[in-house]
Design a protein around this motif. Structure first.
Motif, PDB file in Angstrom:
ATOM      1  N   LEU A  28      55.282  67.616  12.472  1.00 58.58           N
ATOM      2  CA  LEU A  28      53.927  67.670  11.919  1.00 58.58           C
ATOM      3  C   LEU A  28      53.556  66.377  11.203  1.00 58.58           C
ATOM      4  CD1 LEU A  28      53.664  71.295  10.506  1.00 58.58           C
ATOM      5  CD2 LEU A  28      52.381  70.309  12.389  1.00 58.58           C
ATOM      6  N   CYS A  30      54.709  63.379  11.977  1.00 55.15           N
ATOM      7  CA  CYS A  30      54.446  62.382  13.029  1.00 55.15           C
ATOM      8  C   CYS A  30      53.055  62.570  13.621  1.00 55.15           C
ATOM      9  CB  CYS A  30      55.487  62.495  14.138  1.00 55.15           C
ATOM     10  SG  CYS A  30      57.058  61.757  13.745  1.00 55.15           S
ATOM     11  N   ILE A  31      52.678  63.803  13.871  1.00 54.68           N
ATOM     12  CA  ILE A  31      51.360  64.079  14.436  1.00 54.68           C
ATOM     13  C   ILE A  31      50.268  63.666  13.458  1.00 54.68           C
ATOM     14  CG2 ILE A  31      49.803  65.929  15.185  1.00 54.68           C
ATOM     15  CD1 ILE A  31      52.328  67.381  16.243  1.00 54.68           C
ATOM     16  N   GLY A  34      49.968  59.927  13.308  1.00 56.22           N
ATOM     17  CA  GLY A  34      49.300  59.433  14.506  1.00 56.22           C
ATOM     18  C   GLY A  34      47.789  59.575  14.414  1.00 56.22           C
ATOM     19  N   ILE A  66      51.731  60.677  18.284  1.00 52.91           N
ATOM     20  CA  ILE A  66      51.303  62.066  18.451  1.00 52.91           C
ATOM     21  C   ILE A  66      52.146  62.760  19.518  1.00 52.91           C
ATOM     22  CG2 ILE A  66      49.387  63.535  19.206  1.00 52.91           C
ATOM     23  CD1 ILE A  66      47.532  61.500  17.828  1.00 52.91           C
ATOM     24  N   GLY A  69      55.537  63.409  18.180  1.00 53.76           N
ATOM     25  CA  GLY A  69      55.474  64.553  17.263  1.00 53.76           C
ATOM     26  C   GLY A  69      55.459  65.878  18.002  1.00 53.76           C
ATOM     27  N   PHE A  70      54.697  65.949  19.100  1.00 54.44           N
ATOM     28  CA  PHE A  70      54.687  67.183  19.898  1.00 54.44           C
ATOM     29  C   PHE A  70      56.050  67.420  20.548  1.00 54.44           C
ATOM     30  CE2 PHE A  70      49.913  66.816  20.175  1.00 54.44           C
ATOM     31  CZ  PHE A  70      49.684  67.943  19.410  1.00 54.44           C
ATOM     32  N   GLN A  73      58.231  68.892  17.980  1.00 54.84           N
ATOM     33  CA  GLN A  73      57.878  70.305  17.771  1.00 54.84           C
ATOM     34  C   GLN A  73      58.517  71.196  18.830  1.00 54.84           C
ATOM     35  OE1 GLN A  73      56.416  71.774  15.349  1.00 54.84           O
ATOM     36  NE2 GLN A  73      55.493  70.080  14.266  1.00 54.84           N
TER      37      GLN A  73
END
Length: 88
Positions: A28, A30-31, A34, A66, A69-70, A73
């Motif tokens: 989260l 990292c997202i 981004g 982003i 980050g995904f 996750q």
């Protein structure tokens, strides 16, 4: 005696372990970083073009963060927690 035994067996069981949640929060972060890096670069005046909108940070770095980050996750969700919950 019976109530005490019932309380011992009624411990909450979480779907994810502590390790999973750590990776989720890292993903989260990292997202969010981004999206923060992608923001800005516009112009207040619609008649003036600002070339800052097409710099490396907004075109390459932010979308890469982003997507990473995904990916973190997905890894966090698929990670098998090695807690006492799984030893049964």
């Amino acid at each position: 005696m019976g109530e005490k035994k019932r309380k011992e067996t009624a411990k909450p069981i979480f779907v994810f372990g502590r390790k999973n949640y750590k990776f989720m929060f890292i993903g989260l972060a990292c997202i969010a970083l981004g999206f923060i890096l992608m923001s800005g670069g516009g112009s207040d005046d619609p008649n003036v073009f600002n070339p800052e909108i097409f710099n490396f940070r907004r075109i390459r770095l932010a979308p890469m963060l982003i997507l990473i980050g995904f990916g973190i996750q997905v890894y966090a969700i698929l990670l098998n927690p090695e807690d006492a919950n799984n030893k049964s």
